[in-house]
Design an enzyme around this catalytic site. Structure first.
Site, PDB file in Angstrom:
ATOM      1  N   ASP A 316     144.122  40.125 -48.820  1.00 26.60           N
ATOM      2  CA  ASP A 316     143.410  38.812 -48.485  1.00 26.60           C
ATOM      3  C   ASP A 316     144.248  37.381 -48.614  1.00 26.60           C
ATOM      4  O   ASP A 316     145.360  37.582 -49.168  1.00 26.60           O
ATOM      5  CB  ASP A 316     141.885  38.921 -49.044  1.00 26.60           C
ATOM      6  CG  ASP A 316     141.045  38.060 -48.226  1.00 26.60           C
ATOM      7  OD1 ASP A 316     141.432  37.320 -47.502  1.00 26.60           O
ATOM      8  OD2 ASP A 316     139.676  38.410 -48.203  1.00 26.60           O
ATOM      9  N   GLU A 514     132.215  31.948 -46.986  1.00 28.58           N
ATOM     10  CA  GLU A 514     132.574  32.704 -48.396  1.00 28.58           C
ATOM     11  C   GLU A 514     132.688  31.351 -49.278  1.00 28.58           C
ATOM     12  O   GLU A 514     132.878  30.155 -49.103  1.00 28.58           O
ATOM     13  CB  GLU A 514     133.993  33.268 -48.476  1.00 28.58           C
ATOM     14  CG  GLU A 514     135.025  32.289 -47.662  1.00 28.58           C
ATOM     15  CD  GLU A 514     136.511  33.181 -47.758  1.00 28.58           C
ATOM     16  OE1 GLU A 514     136.787  33.779 -48.610  1.00 28.58           O
ATOM     17  OE2 GLU A 514     137.377  32.696 -46.891  1.00 28.58           O
TER      18      GLU A 514
HETATM   19  C1  BGC Z   1     138.825  36.155 -46.364  1.00 30.09           C
HETATM   20  C2  BGC Z   1     139.006  36.897 -45.266  1.00 30.09           C
HETATM   21  C3  BGC Z   1     139.654  36.548 -43.914  1.00 30.09           C
HETATM   22  C4  BGC Z   1     140.811  35.660 -44.630  1.00 30.09           C
HETATM   23  C5  BGC Z   1     141.905  35.175 -43.441  1.00 30.09           C
HETATM   24  C6  BGC Z   1     139.927  35.233 -46.408  1.00 30.09           C
HETATM   25  O1  BGC Z   1     139.474  34.113 -47.326  1.00 30.09           O
HETATM   26  O2  BGC Z   1     138.179  36.558 -47.363  1.00 30.09           O
HETATM   27  O3  BGC Z   1     137.861  37.735 -44.820  1.00 30.09           O
HETATM   28  O4  BGC Z   1     140.024  37.602 -43.235  1.00 30.09           O
HETATM   29  O5  BGC Z   1     140.442  34.877 -45.237  1.00 30.09           O
HETATM   30  O6  BGC Z   1     141.180  34.030 -42.695  1.00 30.09           O
END
Ligand code: BGC
Length: 841
Positions: A316, A514
């Site tokens: 990630d 998130e």
């Molecule tokens: C998220 C992922 C995402 C990635 C790229 C991260 O912060 O947890 O789900 O794919 O960023 O954007």
């Protein structure tokens, strides 16, 4: 009630199974890979294993470092233009792809380049794309076939912009509603997750031939594993579940997705605290901290060796940095754990990581066999995705008309309609008659963001404008298009309820993604307790009830929240989740009875303010014991609940559902003595939409980020001060303690306490400079300091005393303060601050 979550129960797995993928090994591919590996230099190999981000990468870099793939992070667009056209996206990707071809011009072979994006509910980073409902709504729709269609439509839109890889689907099995990514999962029930993962992967990639033809996109199952199992629903937190539950609950979507042929797996930011998760290099100064990004057990032993996954494991965003012993420029422990590709955002970081990794291979820290395994996987997936077959000189296809096509929008509207769950319909209020006077109110009535949620054009998706999604309609606009006599008054400040036949109240969560969306563990999970604006929605319902209105409530939400009073106050209550760009129209259609409601709860509906982790007992696990991090009390409504328009109506007898009368309780540290925010027990952090994870501000040296530059300075008394230059992006600088202690500061508000600080303005910010005591702006309120600085000359120090009571009045939750100080600005400006403290004089 018609319970129609008809998904076959899963088989119980006593051990990790070997899974046969729908995309089989191809002897010819493996031969090609062997030949390539024998020819590639170490530098060429490492270039395939680092994935930089669009804003931190130039086409020349791709050529010079022979970079194999890149991504655009959420909210990063070509040329920084959020409305970049599909052609602009395609042209940007094409420029990078051409640079990769250029890199191999003098070599007897070529390695094609691939672009990755978070197409998690449609091609959601691109303005004008089809934005489907978020997964939780699809979980409610109970129609696996839909998922296949959505996958296929998304793949077409992604391909049209020249990209070949999506970071979707999320196959988490979220078990705690506080987690801000709850809505990215289909259900708390692993059987639904497994069923849908299979379909969406098939839709995105197709079978082996379809994928190879270039019509599909590489699907990524994320985030391996147990990201939905973390304690307190913490984002990037720690899962403590048993290996049995990890396998039978949290791995379900990975197993079916791998079987369907998914070619990539993204590893989870979270940790798994379990003895099986061993330190693969014991004896280091910093022992392994159980982050999955360093887990040889989960990545190599389980995923690759036992399950037999032969595609790419990708990290990630900058996540290797969180593994003990790794740093921005050192991913050694993660590579050794079995990670194949590291996603790295910052330019300096990916460049130094590239050099360090090469050095680590040369010095023997990382064996060449590990690098070769990683590169083999990357090449294998590129071969399977047909990237080697494309004529490098061929002109890319024209994307015009593919994004947001009428066909995709029709599918989107169908998905949104099917996802709506009817919780109450007293006296058959629904369907509504297509005439009469309608009042549309509530915080969601005129909002697009609340329909589309996070990961929509921007990262948090909280600022969606009509120009982002030109075809989308708010609920109010969609209702207006259907009947002539509609009054829209979101805050109910002017309209007279008694002058209308029916009131449609649209309430719901503000968009979040998130980190931002996670409800802290001391907070209540009652809708109206979460924000002032949500409490106003409840107030509106009370007023309408008192006025005798007929009330139809539509709730837009990423998770089940406690809303018993809101349900009791309504005649009809519909949970619409985050229904996407066609959500407004779909809701309007359903209220007028376009079809019967088919959505069913993919979760238990909460009976209490603290119902945060009540989940259905997984029927396939013999003797399942509810783990300590989950709850056992009765839900308000059972799993699979959902009414049909034809059902006998419970509650038709007028008996309200039982309210939870308790206020939220929480273990809080009371405080009254001065809190020295500038003192040594606090540290400052810079964060914002563009930094994702925070950047610490050292006390003795400057730090310069994309959004804020912080420099040590001197206060008027000769003590330390901090100079902050805000650069015109949403940015906050906040203070926290090492222990993240939560303090109850209400005493300050009651007893005339203040936040006191020295401040001087070097360049007056051209946007509000907001003070708050949380790190959640714009999710939670702030108080503008600029009016308090009026009349203070530029460069002159002054002392501000902001009353705690004013912060409380502005809507700040002083009862639970883990961040005693935050300064937010999304404009440009420069200030210095010193001697920040909370005190009661
Ligand atoms: C998220 C992922 C995402 C990635 C790229 C991260 O912060 O947890 O789900 O794919 O960023 O954007």
């Amino acid at each position: 009630m018609t319970g129609r979550q008809t998904v076959q129960p899963l088989p119980y797995l006593p051990d990790w199974p070997a899974v046969t993928s729908a995309v089989p090994r191809d002897a010819g591919d493996e031969e090609t890979i062997r030949t390539l590996l024998a020819r590639m230099t170490l530098e060429e190999k490492v270039g395939q294993l680092i994935q930089p981000e669009l804003t931190q990468l130039r086409p020349e870099d791709v050529r010079d470092y022979k970079i194999g793939s890149a991504l655009n992070g959420a909210g990063c667009w070509p040329g920084g233009d959020r409305h970049a056209s599909a052609s602009a996206w395609r042209d940007t990707v094409e420029t990078f792809r051409a640079a990769a071809e250029e890199a191999y011009r003098d070599r007897p072979f070529r390695i094609p380049f691939v672009w990755a994006t978070d197409a998690v509910h449609g091609h959601n980073n691109v303005a004008g794309a089809t934005v489907f409902p978020h997964n939780i709504g699809l979980g409610a729709a109970g129609d696996p076939g839909l998922l296949r269609g959505i996958g296929r439509a998304t793949a077409e839109e992604v391909r049209a912009t020249g990209m070949g890889w999506t970071f979707a689907p999320t196959v988490a099995t979220p078990r705690d509603r506080r987690w801000g990514r709850y809505y990215e999962g289909y259900s708390e029930d692993p059987a639904i997750v497994a069923r849908y993962a299979r379909e969406v992967v098939t839709g995105l990639q197709g079978d082996a031939a379809h994928l190879r033809s270039g019509a599909g996109v590489i699907a990524t199952l994320k985030h391996w594993v147990a990201d939905g199992a973390t304690e307190f629903g913490a984002d990037r937190g720690t899962a403590k579940c048993s290996e049995d539950n990890l396998r039978n609950i949290h791995a379900a979507g990975f197993l079916s997705g791998i079987e369907a042929g998914a070619q990539a797996v993204m590893v989870s930011f979270s940790s798994w605290a379990n003895p099986a998760n061993y330190d693969h290099t014991p004896g280091r100064a910093t022992p392994y901290n159980h982050k999955v990004h360093g887990s040889r057990y989960l990545i190599t032993d389980v995923l690759k060796d036992r399950i037999g996954f032969d595609g790419i494991t990708i990290s990630d965003w900058d996540a290797h940095v969180e593994v003990a012993g790794c740093s921005e420029s050192d991913g050694g422990y993660s590579f050794l754990a079995g990670l194949d590709v590291l996603m790295v955002s910052q330019r300096d970081a990916w460049q130094s990581l590239y050099r360090t990794t090469i050095g680590q291979v040369r010095s023997g820290v990382i064996p060449m066999s590990r690098i070769d395994d990683a590169v083999t996987r990357v090449l294998r997936v590129k071969l399977r995705a047909g990237l080697f077959d494309r004529d490098p000189g061929a002109a890319p296809a024209d994307p015009v008309g593919v994004l947001g096509s009428p066909e995709h929008r029709r599918l989107n509207r169908e998905a949104a309609r099917k996802s709506l769950v009817l919780l109450k319909n007293a006296d058959g209020v629904l369907p509504l008659a297509p005439h009469g006077r309608m009042l549309v109110t509530g915080s969601g009535a005129a909002s697009l963001s609340k329909l589309t949620g996070g990961w929509t054009v921007t990262w948090q998706g909280d600022d969606i404008e009509a120009a982002d999604l030109p075809e989308a309609r708010t609920v109010a606009a969609a209702l207006r298009e259907r009947i002539p006599d509609v009054t829209v008054d979101p805050l109910l400040t002017e309209a007279d309820p008694s002058a209308h036949h029916v009131a449609v109240v649209v309430l719901g969560e503000d968009a979040y993604a998130e980190m931002r969306g996670t409800i802290r563990r001391w907070r209540s999970a009652a809708y109206a307790d979460l924000k002032l604006s949500y409490a106003r929605d409840l107030e509106i319902l009370r007023r309408l009830r008192a006025a005798g209105s007929t009330i139809v409530t539509v709730m837009l939400t990423g998770r089940p929240l406690y809303v018993t009073e809101e349900i009791n106050l309504s005649d009809a209550f519909v949970v619409a989740w985050l229904p996407g760009g066609e959500g407004g129209v779909a809701i309007a259609e359903m209220l007028f009875g376009a079809e019967d409601f088919q959505g069913r709860l993919p979760c238990l509906w909460p009976a209490r303010r603290d119902s945060v982790a009540v989940n259905r007992i997984p029927p396939h696990i013999p003797g399942y014991g509810v783990p300590p991090e989950e709850q056992t009390h009765e839900p308000l409504l059972p799993f699979g609940y959902g009414l049909s328009l034809l059902d006998e109506q419970p509650g038709a007898d007028g008996k309200p559902l039982p309210l939870d009368e308790r206020a939220g309780s929480s273990p809080i540290v009371p405080a009254g003595a001065p809190i020295e925010v500038s003192g040594p027990e606090h540290s400052f952090v810079i964060t914002g939409h563009h930094t994702w994870s925070g950047v610490s501000v050292p006390r003795d040296q400057p730090v310069d980020t994309l959004i804020v530059a912080a420099t040590p300075a001197t206060s008027p008394s000769g003590g330390p001060a901090l100079r902050l230059r805000y650069k015109g992006h949403p940015a906050l600088v906040y203070a926290r303690t090492e222990t993240r202690e939560v303090r109850d500061l209400r005493a300050y508000a009651r007893n005339g306490g203040t936040v006191s600080m020295g401040i001087r303005v070097l360049e007056r910010p051209d946007a509000p400079l907001l003070l708050a005591c949380h790190d959640d702006y714009p999710g939670q309120p702030g108080l503008d300091l600029l009016p308090h600085l009026h009349g203070v000359a530029a460069g002159e120090w002054t002392t501000l005393e902001i009353a705690g009571a004013d912060l409380a009045r502005a809507g700040m939750d002083l009862e639970h303060v883990d961040v005693p100080f935050m300064l937010y600005c999304d404009g440009r400006g420069e200030v210095e601050i010193c001697d920040v403290r909370w005190l009661i004089r």
